[in-house]
Design a protein around this motif. Sequence first.
Motif, PDB file in Angstrom:
ATOM      1  N   HIS A  44       0.826  -1.210   0.000  1.00 31.12           N
ATOM      2  CA  HIS A  44       0.000   0.000   0.000  1.00 31.12           C
ATOM      3  C   HIS A  44       0.864   1.266   0.000  1.00 31.12           C
ATOM      4  CE1 HIS A  44      -3.692  -2.190   0.239  1.00 31.12           C
ATOM      5  NE2 HIS A  44      -3.410  -2.720   1.415  1.00 31.12           N
ATOM      6  N   ARG A  45       1.983   1.238   0.725  1.00 37.51           N
ATOM      7  CA  ARG A  45       2.862   2.411   0.770  1.00 37.51           C
ATOM      8  C   ARG A  45       3.475   2.689  -0.599  1.00 37.51           C
ATOM      9  NH1 ARG A  45       5.817   5.457   4.444  1.00 37.51           N
ATOM     10  NH2 ARG A  45       5.108   4.190   6.185  1.00 37.51           N
ATOM     11  N   ILE A  46       3.959   1.648  -1.253  1.00 35.01           N
ATOM     12  CA  ILE A  46       4.564   1.820  -2.582  1.00 35.01           C
ATOM     13  C   ILE A  46       3.515   2.325  -3.565  1.00 35.01           C
ATOM     14  CG2 ILE A  46       5.599   0.611  -4.543  1.00 35.01           C
ATOM     15  CD1 ILE A  46       6.949  -1.242  -2.402  1.00 35.01           C
ATOM     16  N   ALA A  47       2.346   1.708  -3.555  1.00 35.85           N
ATOM     17  CA  ALA A  47       1.281   2.123  -4.469  1.00 35.85           C
ATOM     18  C   ALA A  47       0.878   3.571  -4.217  1.00 35.85           C
ATOM     19  CB  ALA A  47       0.073   1.200  -4.326  1.00 35.85           C
ATOM     20  N   GLY A  48       0.750   3.949  -2.952  1.00 37.06           N
ATOM     21  CA  GLY A  48       0.377   5.319  -2.613  1.00 37.06           C
ATOM     22  C   GLY A  48       1.425   6.323  -3.050  1.00 37.06           C
ATOM     23  N   THR A  49       2.680   5.970  -2.867  1.00 37.48           N
ATOM     24  CA  THR A  49       3.776   6.856  -3.295  1.00 37.48           C
ATOM     25  C   THR A  49       3.756   7.026  -4.808  1.00 37.48           C
ATOM     26  OG1 THR A  49       5.126   6.205  -1.405  1.00 37.48           O
ATOM     27  CG2 THR A  49       6.279   7.170  -3.300  1.00 37.48           C
ATOM     28  N   LEU A  50       3.571   5.939  -5.534  1.00 42.47           N
ATOM     29  CA  LEU A  50       3.526   6.040  -6.996  1.00 42.47           C
ATOM     30  C   LEU A  50       2.338   6.881  -7.446  1.00 42.47           C
ATOM     31  CD1 LEU A  50       4.544   2.413  -8.006  1.00 42.47           C
ATOM     32  CD2 LEU A  50       5.893   4.501  -8.296  1.00 42.47           C
ATOM     33  N   ASP A  51       1.203   6.734  -6.784  1.00 46.18           N
ATOM     34  CA  ASP A  51       0.028   7.546  -7.141  1.00 46.18           C
ATOM     35  C   ASP A  51       0.314   9.034  -6.977  1.00 46.18           C
ATOM     36  OD1 ASP A  51      -1.442   5.318  -7.757  1.00 46.18           O
ATOM     37  OD2 ASP A  51      -2.647   5.348  -5.927  1.00 46.18           O
ATOM     38  N   LYS A  52       1.097   9.390  -5.959  1.00 44.20           N
ATOM     39  CA  LYS A  52       1.418  10.798  -5.711  1.00 44.20           C
ATOM     40  C   LYS A  52       2.379  11.358  -6.748  1.00 44.20           C
ATOM     41  CE  LYS A  52       0.860  10.463  -0.746  1.00 44.20           C
ATOM     42  NZ  LYS A  52       1.580  10.350   0.521  1.00 44.20           N
ATOM     43  N   VAL A  53       3.328  10.540  -7.185  1.00 48.08           N
ATOM     44  CA  VAL A  53       4.341  11.042  -8.118  1.00 48.08           C
ATOM     45  C   VAL A  53       3.957  10.841  -9.574  1.00 48.08           C
ATOM     46  CG1 VAL A  53       6.219  10.789  -6.463  1.00 48.08           C
ATOM     47  CG2 VAL A  53       5.753   8.941  -8.073  1.00 48.08           C
ATOM     48  N   LEU A  54       2.885  10.132  -9.814  1.00 54.47           N
ATOM     49  CA  LEU A  54       2.444   9.893 -11.191  1.00 54.47           C
ATOM     50  C   LEU A  54       1.017  10.392 -11.398  1.00 54.47           C
ATOM     51  CD1 LEU A  54       3.751   6.247 -11.693  1.00 54.47           C
ATOM     52  CD2 LEU A  54       4.690   8.312 -12.713  1.00 54.47           C
ATOM     53  N   PRO A  55       0.768  11.692 -11.226  1.00 52.62           N
ATOM     54  CA  PRO A  55      -0.603  12.179 -11.390  1.00 52.62           C
ATOM     55  C   PRO A  55      -1.131  11.978 -12.802  1.00 52.62           C
ATOM     56  CG  PRO A  55       0.931  14.013 -11.245  1.00 52.62           C
ATOM     57  CD  PRO A  55       1.701  12.754 -10.940  1.00 52.62           C
ATOM     58  N   GLU A  56      -0.248  11.821 -13.752  1.00 53.59           N
ATOM     59  CA  GLU A  56      -0.696  11.611 -15.129  1.00 53.59           C
ATOM     60  C   GLU A  56      -1.258  10.221 -15.346  1.00 53.59           C
ATOM     61  OE1 GLU A  56       3.597  10.376 -14.974  1.00 53.59           O
ATOM     62  OE2 GLU A  56       2.494  12.099 -14.267  1.00 53.59           O
ATOM     63  N   LEU A  57      -1.256   9.377 -14.317  1.00 48.66           N
ATOM     64  CA  LEU A  57      -1.816   8.033 -14.453  1.00 48.66           C
ATOM     65  C   LEU A  57      -3.271   8.060 -14.893  1.00 48.66           C
ATOM     66  CD1 LEU A  57      -0.446   6.071 -11.388  1.00 48.66           C
ATOM     67  CD2 LEU A  57       0.061   5.701 -13.780  1.00 48.66           C
ATOM     68  N   PHE A  58      -3.949   9.121 -14.563  1.00 57.61           N
ATOM     69  CA  PHE A  58      -5.366   9.191 -14.881  1.00 57.61           C
ATOM     70  C   PHE A  58      -5.624  10.033 -16.121  1.00 57.61           C
ATOM     71  CE2 PHE A  58      -4.762   8.585 -10.320  1.00 57.61           C
ATOM     72  CZ  PHE A  58      -5.331   7.331 -10.206  1.00 57.61           C
ATOM     73  N   ALA A  59      -4.584  10.208 -16.925  1.00 57.75           N
ATOM     74  CA  ALA A  59      -4.717  10.966 -18.167  1.00 57.75           C
ATOM     75  C   ALA A  59      -5.524  10.155 -19.177  1.00 57.75           C
ATOM     76  CB  ALA A  59      -3.329  11.300 -18.720  1.00 57.75           C
ATOM     77  N   PRO A  60      -6.179  10.851 -20.090  1.00 59.26           N
ATOM     78  CA  PRO A  60      -7.013  10.154 -21.079  1.00 59.26           C
ATOM     79  C   PRO A  60      -6.235   9.169 -21.953  1.00 59.26           C
ATOM     80  CG  PRO A  60      -7.334  12.536 -21.206  1.00 59.26           C
ATOM     81  CD  PRO A  60      -6.238  12.282 -20.217  1.00 59.26           C
ATOM     82  N   ASP A  61      -4.940   9.411 -22.159  1.00 58.45           N
ATOM     83  CA  ASP A  61      -4.164   8.515 -23.023  1.00 58.45           C
ATOM     84  C   ASP A  61      -3.398   7.473 -22.215  1.00 58.45           C
ATOM     85  OD1 ASP A  61      -2.348  10.265 -21.876  1.00 58.45           O
ATOM     86  OD2 ASP A  61      -1.118  10.432 -23.672  1.00 58.45           O
ATOM     87  N   ASP A  62      -3.887   7.152 -21.023  1.00 59.57           N
ATOM     88  CA  ASP A  62      -3.209   6.222 -20.118  1.00 59.57           C
ATOM     89  C   ASP A  62      -2.937   4.873 -20.775  1.00 59.57           C
ATOM     90  OD1 ASP A  62      -2.154   5.192 -17.664  1.00 59.57           O
ATOM     91  OD2 ASP A  62      -4.084   4.213 -17.315  1.00 59.57           O
ATOM     92  N   ASP A  63      -3.922   4.306 -21.454  1.00 59.51           N
ATOM     93  CA  ASP A  63      -3.738   2.987 -22.062  1.00 59.51           C
ATOM     94  C   ASP A  63      -2.615   2.993 -23.090  1.00 59.51           C
ATOM     95  OD1 ASP A  63      -5.775   1.924 -20.535  1.00 59.51           O
ATOM     96  OD2 ASP A  63      -7.291   2.179 -22.094  1.00 59.51           O
TER      97      ASP A  63
END
Length: 77
Positions: A44-63
Motif C-alpha cells: 500500500h505504501r509503494i502504491a500510494g507513493t507512486l500515485d502521488k508522483v504519477l498524477p498523469e496516471l489518470f490521463a485520457p491517453d493512459d492505455d
Amino acid sequence: MGDSRITIELTADEALVLSHWLEKLQMTDLSRVVDDPAVWAPIHRIAGTLDKVLPELFAPDDDRRLEAARQRLRPED
C-alpha cells in the motif's frame, strides 16, 4: 533495522507499469495473492507513493502510454 529508510529508484516507465500492476493487485483479495499480511503495508505504501508522483496516471491517453512503457521494458527476443 527498525525505522531505517530504503530508497528505490525507478524509471518513469518502470513506475508507470508497476503502479498499474499494484493497482490491479490491490483491487483483488490481497489475502489470496499475498499470504502474509505483513506485506500488505509496504504494498500500500509503494502504491500510494507512486500515485502521488504519477498524477498523469489518470490521463485520457493512459492505455496508450502504459502499453508503450510495457513495450520499452520487455526484453527483446
